[in-house]
Write an enzyme that holds these catalytic residues in place. Structure first.
Site, PDB file in Angstrom:
ATOM      1  N   ASP A 293      -6.663   4.584  -4.615  1.00 45.17           N
ATOM      2  CA  ASP A 293      -6.570   3.489  -3.646  1.00 45.17           C
ATOM      3  C   ASP A 293      -5.399   2.628  -4.111  1.00 45.17           C
ATOM      4  O   ASP A 293      -5.496   1.915  -5.114  1.00 45.17           O
ATOM      5  CB  ASP A 293      -7.865   2.671  -3.594  1.00 45.17           C
ATOM      6  CG  ASP A 293      -7.877   1.731  -2.391  1.00 45.17           C
ATOM      7  OD1 ASP A 293      -6.789   1.473  -1.830  1.00 45.17           O
ATOM      8  OD2 ASP A 293      -8.959   1.264  -2.013  1.00 45.17           O
TER       9      ASP A 293
ATOM     10  N   ARG B 211     -23.804  -4.582  -3.473  1.00 47.14           N
ATOM     11  CA  ARG B 211     -23.167  -4.323  -2.177  1.00 47.14           C
ATOM     12  C   ARG B 211     -24.207  -3.641  -1.298  1.00 47.14           C
ATOM     13  O   ARG B 211     -24.363  -2.419  -1.345  1.00 47.14           O
ATOM     14  CB  ARG B 211     -21.986  -3.392  -2.448  1.00 47.14           C
ATOM     15  CG  ARG B 211     -21.100  -3.071  -1.281  1.00 47.14           C
ATOM     16  CD  ARG B 211     -20.012  -2.093  -1.737  1.00 47.14           C
ATOM     17  NE  ARG B 211     -18.926  -2.064  -0.794  1.00 47.14           N
ATOM     18  CZ  ARG B 211     -17.865  -2.857  -0.854  1.00 47.14           C
ATOM     19  NH1 ARG B 211     -17.728  -3.712  -1.836  1.00 47.14           N
ATOM     20  NH2 ARG B 211     -16.935  -2.768   0.067  1.00 47.14           N
TER      21      ARG B 211
ATOM     22  N   ASP C 112     -12.829   3.877  -3.419  1.00 46.96           N
ATOM     23  CA  ASP C 112     -13.260   2.486  -3.596  1.00 46.96           C
ATOM     24  C   ASP C 112     -14.252   2.333  -4.746  1.00 46.96           C
ATOM     25  O   ASP C 112     -14.638   1.200  -5.079  1.00 46.96           O
ATOM     26  CB  ASP C 112     -13.923   1.961  -2.315  1.00 46.96           C
ATOM     27  CG  ASP C 112     -12.900   1.575  -1.257  1.00 46.96           C
ATOM     28  OD1 ASP C 112     -11.775   1.199  -1.626  1.00 46.96           O
ATOM     29  OD2 ASP C 112     -13.228   1.657  -0.045  1.00 46.96           O
TER      30      ASP C 112
ATOM     31  N   LYS D  26     -14.399  -6.474  -9.225  1.00 41.27           N
ATOM     32  CA  LYS D  26     -15.817  -6.778  -9.511  1.00 41.27           C
ATOM     33  C   LYS D  26     -16.380  -5.835 -10.580  1.00 41.27           C
ATOM     34  O   LYS D  26     -17.145  -6.240 -11.441  1.00 41.27           O
ATOM     35  CB  LYS D  26     -16.653  -6.685  -8.224  1.00 41.27           C
ATOM     36  CG  LYS D  26     -16.301  -7.769  -7.202  1.00 41.27           C
ATOM     37  CD  LYS D  26     -17.236  -7.771  -6.009  1.00 41.27           C
ATOM     38  CE  LYS D  26     -16.961  -6.707  -4.992  1.00 41.27           C
ATOM     39  NZ  LYS D  26     -15.635  -6.784  -4.336  1.00 41.27           N
TER      40      LYS D  26
ATOM     41  N   ASP E 210       0.848  -1.198   0.000  1.00 39.67           N
ATOM     42  CA  ASP E 210       0.000   0.000   0.000  1.00 39.67           C
ATOM     43  C   ASP E 210       0.887   1.253   0.000  1.00 39.67           C
ATOM     44  O   ASP E 210       0.657   2.203  -0.757  1.00 39.67           O
ATOM     45  CB  ASP E 210      -0.904   0.028   1.240  1.00 39.67           C
ATOM     46  CG  ASP E 210      -1.903  -1.117   1.298  1.00 39.67           C
ATOM     47  OD1 ASP E 210      -3.108  -0.869   1.184  1.00 39.67           O
ATOM     48  OD2 ASP E 210      -1.478  -2.296   1.453  1.00 39.67           O
TER      49      ASP E 210
ATOM     50  N   SER F  17     -12.319  -6.407  -3.891  1.00 33.09           N
ATOM     51  CA  SER F  17     -11.903  -5.171  -4.580  1.00 33.09           C
ATOM     52  C   SER F  17     -12.742  -4.780  -5.788  1.00 33.09           C
ATOM     53  O   SER F  17     -13.724  -5.443  -6.134  1.00 33.09           O
ATOM     54  CB  SER F  17     -10.429  -5.268  -5.005  1.00 33.09           C
ATOM     55  OG  SER F  17     -10.312  -5.958  -6.246  1.00 33.09           O
TER      56      SER F  17
ATOM     57  N   THR G 103      -7.052  -4.991   0.248  1.00 32.01           N
ATOM     58  CA  THR G 103      -5.810  -5.434   0.913  1.00 32.01           C
ATOM     59  C   THR G 103      -5.969  -6.847   1.491  1.00 32.01           C
ATOM     60  O   THR G 103      -5.018  -7.632   1.479  1.00 32.01           O
ATOM     61  CB  THR G 103      -5.406  -4.430   2.023  1.00 32.01           C
ATOM     62  OG1 THR G 103      -5.303  -3.145   1.415  1.00 32.01           O
ATOM     63  CG2 THR G 103      -4.078  -4.786   2.652  1.00 32.01           C
TER      64      THR G 103
HETATM   65  P1  AMP Z   1     -14.494  -5.307  -1.276  1.00 26.89           P
HETATM   66  O1  AMP Z   1     -13.445  -6.297  -1.475  1.00 26.89           O
HETATM   67  O2  AMP Z   1     -15.346  -5.047  -2.484  1.00 26.89           O
HETATM   68  O3  AMP Z   1     -15.332  -5.536  -0.052  1.00 26.89           O
HETATM   69  O4  AMP Z   1     -13.795  -3.894  -1.115  1.00 26.89           O
HETATM   70  C1  AMP Z   1     -12.803  -3.628  -0.204  1.00 26.89           C
HETATM   71  C2  AMP Z   1     -13.156  -2.328   0.456  1.00 26.89           C
HETATM   72  O5  AMP Z   1     -14.213  -2.497   1.368  1.00 26.89           O
HETATM   73  C3  AMP Z   1     -12.042  -1.757   1.283  1.00 26.89           C
HETATM   74  O6  AMP Z   1     -11.248  -0.917   0.514  1.00 26.89           O
HETATM   75  C4  AMP Z   1     -12.756  -0.991   2.388  1.00 26.89           C
HETATM   76  O7  AMP Z   1     -12.631   0.400   2.189  1.00 26.89           O
HETATM   77  C5  AMP Z   1     -14.218  -1.386   2.227  1.00 26.89           C
HETATM   78  N1  AMP Z   1     -14.886  -1.681   3.510  1.00 26.89           N
HETATM   79  C6  AMP Z   1     -14.317  -1.823   4.725  1.00 26.89           C
HETATM   80  N2  AMP Z   1     -15.262  -2.020   5.674  1.00 26.89           N
HETATM   81  C7  AMP Z   1     -16.460  -1.982   5.052  1.00 26.89           C
HETATM   82  C8  AMP Z   1     -17.825  -2.092   5.491  1.00 26.89           C
HETATM   83  N3  AMP Z   1     -18.146  -2.307   6.764  1.00 26.89           N
HETATM   84  N4  AMP Z   1     -18.794  -2.000   4.570  1.00 26.89           N
HETATM   85  C9  AMP Z   1     -18.509  -1.800   3.279  1.00 26.89           C
HETATM   86  N5  AMP Z   1     -17.229  -1.679   2.802  1.00 26.89           N
HETATM   87  C10 AMP Z   1     -16.219  -1.763   3.678  1.00 26.89           C
HETATM   88 MG    MG Z   2     -10.182   0.041  -0.944  1.00 30.11          MG
END
Ligand code: AMP
Ligand code: MG
Length: 322
Positions: free
Chosen positions: A121, A247, A262, A233, A45, A230, A126
């Site tokens: 980002d 989501r 994001d 998708k 990062d 990430s 991560t």
């Molecule tokens: P994904 O893999 O699509 O879930 O995306 C990863 C991103 O989810 C990260 O960069 C975070 O910023 C975000 N994230 C972290 N916690 C949450 C949460 N509680 N609800 C939704 N997104 C989140």
């Molecule tokens: Mg992110």
């Protein structure tokens, strides 16, 4: 239009894809820290943010950069050994920076959103990166609240990695990393929901998977939702490999707000490939409200054809819960 921004951004993200993929292969658990919000952050990062900010600020010294990371954690005495690693990998990829330069470059990404700015980002997903799975390097240019350029580097998508990019009204393209061969990208033309692919986050805490599963059942989609980390998708919806990315906010984190970095790059990429992106109430994503999408709840990205039907089912289920 935006030719220089696009070329510079593509060069920066391409370089960063090599850097991140190298670190993902070689890093150990000691190369990770935990942030205040308890999410992980790695040497990748920091290294990627330093590299991309250095390139962008060289070519566009007056354009602010709103990046996810800052250098506070790596400046702590107990984390000093991380500098050696960051320096090692940057050097391996052709950029030699000392400790102070690494911090200064990372902190070039410390601007506040205002007017025209980049948002970055460096490693989106991560947690996927740490599992050796999907992650993305996401860079976007936002002008007065409109995303006008989106670039998404997906080092683990396809045999050699995939780079997506889109400009406002300029369509969406992709390239298998390192090949130089560019292809136009179009969403899937499917309209029969039973044949569609539905994707969601891998991490359970990032969305409401029970409701998402219920929605995929109501759409009579054959296979259950596929999990993936990430903004990759968005890339696969744009490329027509999936039709629905949903989501729904997780009820256990009601105060969480989606971050601009994001979604900025990914949402433009899907729209410019002919798809549609909104929140789960059908509202357009509002990138004019600071670092978060505080006027939106959740995300729906589709091939367009199925968008309204998914929104209707979400509304029906929400009304039932009241
Ligand atoms: P994904 O893999 O699509 O879930 O995306 C990863 C991103 O989810 C990260 O960069 C975070 O910023 C975000 N994230 C972290 N916690 C949450 C949460 N509680 N609800 C939704 N997104 C989140
Ligand atoms: Mg992110």
């Amino acid at each position: 239009m935006l030719q220089k921004e696009k070329e510079t951004g593509l060069q920066a993200v391409s370089n960063a894809m090599v850097l991140a993929a190298t670190i993902q292969k070689e890093m150990t658990s000691r190369d990770t820290l935990t942030k205040k919000d308890r999410s992980p952050v790695t040497i990748a990062d920091f290294a990627v943010q330093a590299l991309i900010c250095k390139i962008l600020s060289h070519h566009f010294p007056h354009l602010p950069i709103v990046g996810e990371e800052d250098s506070l954690a790596i400046k702590k005495p107990e984390n000093r050994e991380l500098f050696t690693k960051i320096n090692h990998y940057l050097k391996k990829c052709g950029t030699a920076l000392d400790e102070k330069e690494i911090c200064d470059c990372i902190d070039l990404g410390g601007a506040e959103p205002d007017g025209t700015f980049w948002t970055l980002d460096p490693i989106d997903g991560t947690k996927g990166f740490l599992r050796g799975e999907q992650f993305a390097i996401a860079l976007a240019l936002i002008r007065e609240g409109q995303v006008c350029l989106g670039i998404l580097g997906c080092p683990n998508l396809g045999a050699s990695g995939t780079l997506f990019w889109a400009t406002e009204n300029g369509g969406c393209s992709k390239m298998a990393a390192g090949t130089g061969k560019t292809e136009a990208v179009q969403v899937s033309a499917a309209s029969d929901s039973r044949q569609m692919k539905f994707v969601e986050s891998y991490e359970s805490s990032h969305s409401d998977k029970d409701t998402q599963l219920e929605i995929s059942r109501r759409l009579a989609i054959k296979n259950p939702p596929e999990q993936m980390d990430s903004q990759v998708k968005y890339g696969i919806v744009a490329a027509g490999t999936a039709e629905i990315y949903l989501r729904i906010p997780n009820p256990s984190t009601p105060d969480y707000r989606e971050k601009i970095w994001d979604h900025a790059a990914g949402s433009l990429i899907v729209e410019q490939a002919g798809g549609q992106v909104s929140d789960i109430e059908g509202k357009k994503l509002d990138f004019s409200a600071g670092k978060t999408l505080r006027h939106n709840r959740g995300i729906l990205a589709t091939n367009n054809k199925i968008h309204q039907r998914v929104l209707d089912i979400i509304a029906e289920l929400a009304a039932k819960k009241k």
